[in-house]
Design a protein around this motif. Structure first.
Motif, short mmCIF file in Angstrom:
data_model
loop_
_atom_site.label_atom_id
_atom_site.label_comp_id
_atom_site.label_asym_id
_atom_site.label_seq_id
_atom_site.Cartn_x
_atom_site.Cartn_y
_atom_site.Cartn_z
N SER A 76 -24.28 -86.26 -38.04
CA SER A 76 -24.96 -85.56 -36.95
C SER A 76 -23.99 -85.28 -35.81
O SER A 76 -23.97 -84.18 -35.25
N LEU A 77 -23.17 -86.25 -35.47
CA LEU A 77 -22.18 -86.08 -34.41
C LEU A 77 -21.18 -84.99 -34.78
O LEU A 77 -20.87 -84.11 -33.97
N GLU A 78 -20.68 -85.01 -36.02
CA GLU A 78 -19.73 -84.00 -36.48
C GLU A 78 -20.36 -82.61 -36.45
O GLU A 78 -19.72 -81.64 -36.06
N ARG A 79 -21.63 -82.51 -36.86
CA ARG A 79 -22.32 -81.22 -36.86
C ARG A 79 -22.45 -80.69 -35.43
O ARG A 79 -22.19 -79.52 -35.17
N ARG A 80 -22.84 -81.57 -34.50
CA ARG A 80 -22.97 -81.15 -33.10
C ARG A 80 -21.62 -80.71 -32.53
O ARG A 80 -21.55 -79.73 -31.79
N MET A 81 -20.55 -81.41 -32.89
CA MET A 81 -19.22 -81.03 -32.41
C MET A 81 -18.82 -79.67 -32.96
O MET A 81 -18.29 -78.83 -32.23
N ARG A 82 -19.08 -79.44 -34.26
CA ARG A 82 -18.76 -78.14 -34.86
C ARG A 82 -19.55 -77.02 -34.19
O ARG A 82 -19.01 -75.96 -33.89
N GLU A 83 -20.84 -77.28 -33.94
CA GLU A 83 -21.68 -76.27 -33.29
C GLU A 83 -21.16 -75.96 -31.89
O GLU A 83 -21.11 -74.80 -31.49
N LYS A 84 -20.76 -77.01 -31.15
CA LYS A 84 -20.25 -76.80 -29.80
C LYS A 84 -18.95 -76.00 -29.83
O LYS A 84 -18.76 -75.08 -29.02
N MET A 85 -18.06 -76.32 -30.75
CA MET A 85 -16.81 -75.58 -30.88
C MET A 85 -17.07 -74.12 -31.20
O MET A 85 -16.43 -73.22 -30.65
N MET A 86 -18.02 -73.86 -32.09
CA MET A 86 -18.34 -72.49 -32.46
C MET A 86 -18.93 -71.73 -31.27
O MET A 86 -18.59 -70.57 -31.04
N GLU A 87 -19.80 -72.40 -30.50
CA GLU A 87 -20.37 -71.77 -29.32
C GLU A 87 -19.28 -71.42 -28.31
O GLU A 87 -19.28 -70.34 -27.73
N GLU A 88 -18.35 -72.37 -28.09
CA GLU A 88 -17.26 -72.12 -27.16
C GLU A 88 -16.39 -70.95 -27.61
O GLU A 88 -16.02 -70.10 -26.81
N GLU A 89 -16.07 -70.91 -28.89
CA GLU A 89 -15.25 -69.81 -29.40
C GLU A 89 -15.96 -68.47 -29.26
O GLU A 89 -15.35 -67.46 -28.93
N MET A 90 -17.28 -68.47 -29.50
CA MET A 90 -18.03 -67.23 -29.34
C MET A 90 -18.04 -66.80 -27.87
O MET A 90 -17.89 -65.62 -27.57
N GLN A 91 -18.18 -67.78 -26.98
CA GLN A 91 -18.17 -67.47 -25.54
C GLN A 91 -16.80 -66.93 -25.14
O GLN A 91 -16.71 -65.96 -24.41
N TRP A 92 -15.74 -67.58 -25.61
CA TRP A 92 -14.39 -67.13 -25.28
C TRP A 92 -14.14 -65.72 -25.80
O TRP A 92 -13.55 -64.89 -25.13
#
Length: 129
Positions: A76-92
């Protein structure tokens, strides 16, 4: 690896919440095995029955259940981290696109100095972001 591959958790397989007591798990296990105990051709049990039995083996053993719960939390922690990274990259990427539109792609600057995603990653790695 089961949770990461999109399969049901053992709790979902036995149709109980992760907070279920040993008694609730056993009750669900017995009800589900009765439902899926029909034999298939060649005397083989159904896939569902085998998954129920596998979930029962882990969740009925306190030590194995604790290890399984820790692994679920890690997934669950790894999934949340991946989702956060993807959101940040999309924002960038969105910020970079807006910046490019605003600048009208002026000049022949180095690609890496113009690439907002690249700059953000460097900032994160350098500890500035």
């Amino acid at each position: 690896q089961q949770q990461q591959q999109g399969q049901l958790t053992f709790y979902e397989t036995l149709q109980v919440p992760p907070t279920a007591t040993a008694s609730q798990i056993k009750q669900s296990y017995l009800a589900l095995t009765k439902l899926y105990d029909s034999r298939m051709d060649g005397g083989r049990r159904s896939k569902e029955f085998n998954e129920i039995a596998r979930a029962w083996m882990v969740l009925s053993d306190g030590r194995l259940r604790e290890r399984y719960d820790r692994q679920l939390e890690q997934w669950s922690l790894e999934r949340r981290m991946r989702e956060k990274m993807m959101e940040e990259e999309m924002q960038w990427a969105s910020e970079e696109e807006a910046q490019r539109r605003a600048q009208g792609m002026m000049g022949n600057e180095n690609k890496f100095t113009k690439d907002l995603v690249y700059r953000k990653k460097v900032e994160v790695l350098d500890g500035d972001g």
